[in-house]
Motif scaffolding. Sequence first.
Motif, PDB file in Angstrom:
ATOM      1  N   THR A 420       0.795  -1.307   0.027  1.00  0.00           N
ATOM      2  CA  THR A 420      -0.022   0.078   0.007  1.00  0.00           C
ATOM      3  C   THR A 420       0.932   1.221   0.010  1.00  0.00           C
ATOM      4  OG1 THR A 420      -1.782  -0.999   1.058  1.00  0.00           O
ATOM      5  CG2 THR A 420      -1.768   1.353   1.052  1.00  0.00           C
ATOM      6  N   TYR A 421       0.846   1.857  -1.096  1.00  0.00           N
ATOM      7  CA  TYR A 421       1.673   3.045  -1.254  1.00  0.00           C
ATOM      8  C   TYR A 421       1.229   4.422  -0.455  1.00  0.00           C
ATOM      9  CZ  TYR A 421       5.199   6.312  -3.824  1.00  0.00           C
ATOM     10  OH  TYR A 421       5.760   7.327  -4.196  1.00  0.00           O
ATOM     11  N   ASP A 422       2.155   5.156  -0.066  1.00  0.00           N
ATOM     12  CA  ASP A 422       1.540   6.594   0.475  1.00  0.00           C
ATOM     13  C   ASP A 422       2.194   7.625  -0.732  1.00  0.00           C
ATOM     14  OD1 ASP A 422       1.208   8.576   1.758  1.00  0.00           O
ATOM     15  OD2 ASP A 422       1.719   8.000   3.561  1.00  0.00           O
ATOM     16  N   ALA A 423       1.675   8.182  -1.387  1.00  0.00           N
ATOM     17  CA  ALA A 423       2.243   9.228  -2.092  1.00  0.00           C
ATOM     18  C   ALA A 423       2.765  10.320  -1.492  1.00  0.00           C
ATOM     19  CB  ALA A 423       1.223   9.705  -3.353  1.00  0.00           C
ATOM     20  N   ALA A 424       1.929  10.754  -0.341  1.00  0.00           N
ATOM     21  CA  ALA A 424       2.581  12.022   0.483  1.00  0.00           C
ATOM     22  C   ALA A 424       3.860  11.623   0.959  1.00  0.00           C
ATOM     23  CB  ALA A 424       1.469  12.254   1.440  1.00  0.00           C
ATOM     24  N   ASP A 425       4.197  10.321   1.500  1.00  0.00           N
ATOM     25  CA  ASP A 425       5.487  10.050   2.202  1.00  0.00           C
ATOM     26  C   ASP A 425       5.889   8.598   1.687  1.00  0.00           C
ATOM     27  OD1 ASP A 425       7.490   9.513   3.802  1.00  0.00           O
ATOM     28  OD2 ASP A 425       6.066   9.117   5.597  1.00  0.00           O
ATOM     29  N   PRO A 426       6.512   8.692   0.470  1.00  0.00           N
ATOM     30  CA  PRO A 426       6.848   7.328  -0.106  1.00  0.00           C
ATOM     31  C   PRO A 426       7.758   6.506   0.780  1.00  0.00           C
ATOM     32  CG  PRO A 426       7.285   9.296  -1.674  1.00  0.00           C
ATOM     33  CD  PRO A 426       6.915   9.817  -0.306  1.00  0.00           C
ATOM     34  N   SER A 427       8.402   6.997   1.727  1.00  0.00           N
ATOM     35  CA  SER A 427       9.054   6.291   2.425  1.00  0.00           C
ATOM     36  C   SER A 427       8.116   5.449   3.762  1.00  0.00           C
ATOM     37  CB  SER A 427      10.047   7.018   3.445  1.00  0.00           C
ATOM     38  OG  SER A 427       9.454   7.969   4.314  1.00  0.00           O
ATOM     39  N   GLY A 428       7.135   5.855   3.762  1.00  0.00           N
ATOM     40  CA  GLY A 428       5.915   5.302   4.702  1.00  0.00           C
ATOM     41  C   GLY A 428       5.189   4.382   3.840  1.00  0.00           C
ATOM     42  N   GLY A 429       3.773   4.362   4.246  1.00  0.00           N
ATOM     43  CA  GLY A 429       2.864   3.279   3.622  1.00  0.00           C
ATOM     44  C   GLY A 429       3.072   1.947   4.184  1.00  0.00           C
ATOM     45  N   THR A 430       2.656   0.831   3.637  1.00  0.00           N
ATOM     46  CA  THR A 430       2.726  -0.388   4.007  1.00  0.00           C
ATOM     47  C   THR A 430       4.064  -1.105   2.914  1.00  0.00           C
ATOM     48  OG1 THR A 430       0.674  -0.533   4.950  1.00  0.00           O
ATOM     49  CG2 THR A 430       1.759  -2.553   4.827  1.00  0.00           C
ATOM     50  N   LYS A 431       5.011  -1.621   3.439  1.00  0.00           N
ATOM     51  CA  LYS A 431       5.948  -2.279   2.276  1.00  0.00           C
ATOM     52  C   LYS A 431       5.671  -3.887   2.379  1.00  0.00           C
ATOM     53  CE  LYS A 431       9.266   1.637   2.614  1.00  0.00           C
ATOM     54  NZ  LYS A 431      10.779   1.855   2.909  1.00  0.00           N
ATOM     55  N   TRP A 432       6.241  -4.227   1.161  1.00  0.00           N
ATOM     56  CA  TRP A 432       6.189  -5.716   1.248  1.00  0.00           C
ATOM     57  C   TRP A 432       7.482  -6.136   2.139  1.00  0.00           C
ATOM     58  CZ3 TRP A 432       2.314  -7.967  -1.248  1.00  0.00           C
ATOM     59  CH2 TRP A 432       1.663  -7.688  -2.130  1.00  0.00           C
ATOM     60  N   THR A 433       7.318  -7.380   2.629  1.00  0.00           N
ATOM     61  CA  THR A 433       8.741  -7.992   3.274  1.00  0.00           C
ATOM     62  C   THR A 433       9.658  -7.965   2.388  1.00  0.00           C
ATOM     63  OG1 THR A 433       7.225  -9.176   4.960  1.00  0.00           O
ATOM     64  CG2 THR A 433       9.244  -9.843   4.724  1.00  0.00           C
ATOM     65  N   ILE A 434       9.376  -8.307   1.156  1.00  0.00           N
ATOM     66  CA  ILE A 434      10.307  -8.699   0.025  1.00  0.00           C
ATOM     67  C   ILE A 434       9.890  -8.006  -1.140  1.00  0.00           C
ATOM     68  CG2 ILE A 434      11.535 -10.318  -1.438  1.00  0.00           C
ATOM     69  CD1 ILE A 434      10.988 -12.639   0.727  1.00  0.00           C
ATOM     70  N   ASP A 435      10.774  -7.027  -1.718  1.00  0.00           N
ATOM     71  CA  ASP A 435      10.457  -6.304  -2.880  1.00  0.00           C
ATOM     72  C   ASP A 435      10.014  -7.348  -3.922  1.00  0.00           C
ATOM     73  OD1 ASP A 435      11.399  -3.926  -1.623  1.00  0.00           O
ATOM     74  OD2 ASP A 435      13.133  -3.698  -2.704  1.00  0.00           O
ATOM     75  N   GLY A 436       8.875  -6.693  -4.513  1.00  0.00           N
ATOM     76  CA  GLY A 436       8.482  -7.655  -5.830  1.00  0.00           C
ATOM     77  C   GLY A 436       7.108  -8.527  -5.313  1.00  0.00           C
ATOM     78  N   ALA A 437       6.601  -8.172  -3.905  1.00  0.00           N
ATOM     79  CA  ALA A 437       5.444  -8.950  -3.333  1.00  0.00           C
ATOM     80  C   ALA A 437       5.978 -10.150  -2.643  1.00  0.00           C
ATOM     81  CB  ALA A 437       4.624  -9.225  -4.439  1.00  0.00           C
ATOM     82  N   ASP A 438       5.220 -10.389  -1.431  1.00  0.00           N
ATOM     83  CA  ASP A 438       5.445 -11.562  -0.624  1.00  0.00           C
ATOM     84  C   ASP A 438       4.669 -12.958  -1.283  1.00  0.00           C
ATOM     85  OD1 ASP A 438       6.827  -9.669   1.010  1.00  0.00           O
ATOM     86  OD2 ASP A 438       5.024  -9.242   2.181  1.00  0.00           O
ATOM     87  N   VAL A 439       5.238 -13.677  -1.527  1.00  0.00           N
ATOM     88  CA  VAL A 439       4.534 -14.797  -2.129  1.00  0.00           C
ATOM     89  C   VAL A 439       5.305 -15.930  -1.646  1.00  0.00           C
ATOM     90  CG1 VAL A 439       4.235 -13.537  -4.275  1.00  0.00           C
ATOM     91  CG2 VAL A 439       6.342 -14.987  -4.133  1.00  0.00           C
ATOM     92  N   ASP A 440       4.413 -17.037  -1.744  1.00  0.00           N
ATOM     93  CA  ASP A 440       4.664 -18.550  -1.379  1.00  0.00           C
ATOM     94  C   ASP A 440       5.733 -18.762  -2.878  1.00  0.00           C
ATOM     95  OD1 ASP A 440       5.311 -21.197  -1.391  1.00  0.00           O
ATOM     96  OD2 ASP A 440       3.197 -21.398   0.087  1.00  0.00           O
ATOM     97  N   PRO A 441       6.967 -19.321  -2.254  1.00  0.00           N
ATOM     98  CA  PRO A 441       7.821 -19.713  -3.627  1.00  0.00           C
ATOM     99  C   PRO A 441       7.393 -20.976  -4.353  1.00  0.00           C
ATOM    100  CG  PRO A 441       8.545 -20.456  -1.395  1.00  0.00           C
ATOM    101  CD  PRO A 441       7.613 -19.765  -0.987  1.00  0.00           C
ATOM    102  N   ILE A 442       6.457 -21.572  -3.950  1.00  0.00           N
ATOM    103  CA  ILE A 442       6.008 -22.743  -4.572  1.00  0.00           C
ATOM    104  C   ILE A 442       5.269 -22.295  -5.833  1.00  0.00           C
ATOM    105  CG2 ILE A 442       4.563 -24.891  -4.780  1.00  0.00           C
ATOM    106  CD1 ILE A 442       5.032 -25.129  -1.690  1.00  0.00           C
ATOM    107  N   VAL A 443       5.562 -22.810  -7.014  1.00  0.00           N
ATOM    108  CA  VAL A 443       4.786 -22.578  -8.430  1.00  0.00           C
ATOM    109  C   VAL A 443       3.513 -23.444  -8.274  1.00  0.00           C
ATOM    110  CG1 VAL A 443       4.869 -22.573 -10.784  1.00  0.00           C
ATOM    111  CG2 VAL A 443       6.753 -21.730  -9.469  1.00  0.00           C
ATOM    112  N   ILE A 444       2.466 -22.739  -8.145  1.00  0.00           N
ATOM    113  CA  ILE A 444       0.913 -23.686  -8.056  1.00  0.00           C
ATOM    114  C   ILE A 444       0.478 -23.770  -9.540  1.00  0.00           C
ATOM    115  CG2 ILE A 444       0.848 -23.039  -5.739  1.00  0.00           C
ATOM    116  CD1 ILE A 444      -1.574 -20.970  -6.450  1.00  0.00           C
ATOM    117  N   SER A 445       0.997 -23.277 -10.503  1.00  0.00           N
ATOM    118  CA  SER A 445       0.633 -23.446 -11.858  1.00  0.00           C
ATOM    119  C   SER A 445       1.380 -22.659 -13.069  1.00  0.00           C
ATOM    120  CB  SER A 445      -1.082 -22.991 -11.982  1.00  0.00           C
ATOM    121  OG  SER A 445      -1.675 -23.481 -13.300  1.00  0.00           O
ATOM    122  N   MET A 446       1.312 -23.070 -14.077  1.00  0.00           N
ATOM    123  CA  MET A 446       1.942 -22.413 -15.210  1.00  0.00           C
ATOM    124  C   MET A 446       1.090 -22.373 -16.304  1.00  0.00           C
ATOM    125  SD  MET A 446       6.042 -23.708 -15.117  1.00  0.00           S
ATOM    126  CE  MET A 446       6.355 -22.751 -16.635  1.00  0.00           C
TER     127      MET A 446
END
Length: 583
Positions: A420-446
Amino acid sequence: YSYYFWTAQTMNLSLFLFAALAGWAKGADVYQVIYSGDEIHGSFGDAVIFANEPDQAAGGSDLIVGCNNNGQCARSILHFNVSALPTDAIITDVQMTLLPAASVETDAPSMKLDIHQITTFWSRTGTSTPDGERDSWPDSLAGTTATAGDVTWKWAVYPDTPWDTEGGDVENEVLTSVESKGWDGRAGPLFFPMTEAFKNVVTGWIDGSVENNGVLVKRDTEDPSDNRLRILFHEKSGNKDYRSPKLLITYNSESQPDQMDSVPSGPGIILPGEPTKAPTTSSPTSAPKCLISAEGTEVYTGTSNKHASIYLGNGGISQDKGPFGVGHVRNDEILRGLIQFPVDSIPKGSTITCAEIILKTTGPCGPCKGTVDVEMHRITSPWTTTGTNDFLPQQQPLLYQVELQGAGANTGDVTWTHSTYDAADPSGGTKWTIDGADVDPIVISMEVDNESGQHKFPSSDGFVDAVQGFVDETIENNGFLFKVQDESDPVNESDNYDTAYRIFKGEDEEAEADRPLLVVHYTLPTGDFTTIEESTIAEDDTSTSNKDSAIVEDDTGSDDSSATSAVTTTMMKIAVAVATLFV
């Protein structure tokens, strides 16, 4: 008698122990995976030579075997440097794999590919390519003008060392062969199996008794009037774990009995002694089986409620309106796609049996020259969108479908760095734990992309488990993320390729049929005989309920009438339940 009996038993035990110790000394089978490229193993690489074309070369693009519609034929040559293996290696299995790069209809005639041992040193530059685009090769097959060091039909090393026999100096014996048939959906690797001849040649390469000049792959019958052709991925292809030609060697050795480091064998290829890998990649899923119309099961279909594209390394860019992109686009941008489907309408406690996502594609196919494999992961953290940022419009001829440029993120948008981005304060908002989104590493479909205009992400055990968790509320439903399999490799598979992506339509498409679709098969909880459809009808059919109420009110108003009505309702429910059990 007892003396001889125990002596015999002792000898048998001794022989058993000797055999066991010999087996122990020999060591368990280990493996090595050798790529044909020079980047990892120092191999010569691979190349294509074109029949009766002495000055045409192709050492930097897809491999070609067979003849095309115009009687033009080609062969492919590959080299695998096996010097990393111990010279006392005893091979127990050796196979070569090639992965088809262009589809072949299921009803097309099969084609046999033969491997021969090359007897003369050859080289290639890696800069020459087949003329034209891949889809034109069935009609026009030629290379580009050879440069010094290239291999061609006439020259082992252009323009100084000719082959003794045009088309390549090879042993007449076929080392191993494979039958290539047409297929539906995504192709799997072609495996050239071990034969005694193949094993002996590779053993000779390892111990130095046979000069290693690689192998030549040709069609068993090279009749120019027979237009059977195969196009295969080469060693410069992206996603080498999956696409690169490989030599898979299983062996044991007294001098080096332990498993040495090895490059990956690729999805779906398991070798003896190979350690279990972290669940970060998956073999291509099978063809879709979770049908929209199915009998004997409950079927839920519904569209998404939000989607977005996020841009590699750019935390201030967002796109969450219109279609969303996945893959490599121009200007070295890499996109990932996010989507969420609500499943609240599926009764809690239901058992999910299969799940599938269907996405409709959009955008021109022309600029998407590269091949892209899209995988799907479960997102593990909440994210938000505002639904306001479409891809930025571009002046002609830079269509937005080509450039896929995002806009400045608004407060509440999802980005590469922020859930969740905060345009007024880019250093704030809610950040992902890992850049690029927090995901389960298992590929569940291709994706399965064997249908024009739409791509499917078929059911798998991991996909079913995710939806089951969403329904049971044991897993938070944060939707799914789509990404290309290997974002680190450059997109270019030749000098002409600068993009490799998918553009999928979102839930804000005007036409309902074009919106993303989640298909889920499930069985109702024990004792629950109400389907989603019946439940909806019951909620919406207020007129029937009102009529029943009017009847009760017009009656005498006695308790007996109410009791009779209650008993009747109960009996009807029991009857429906019993009838359902026998359906």
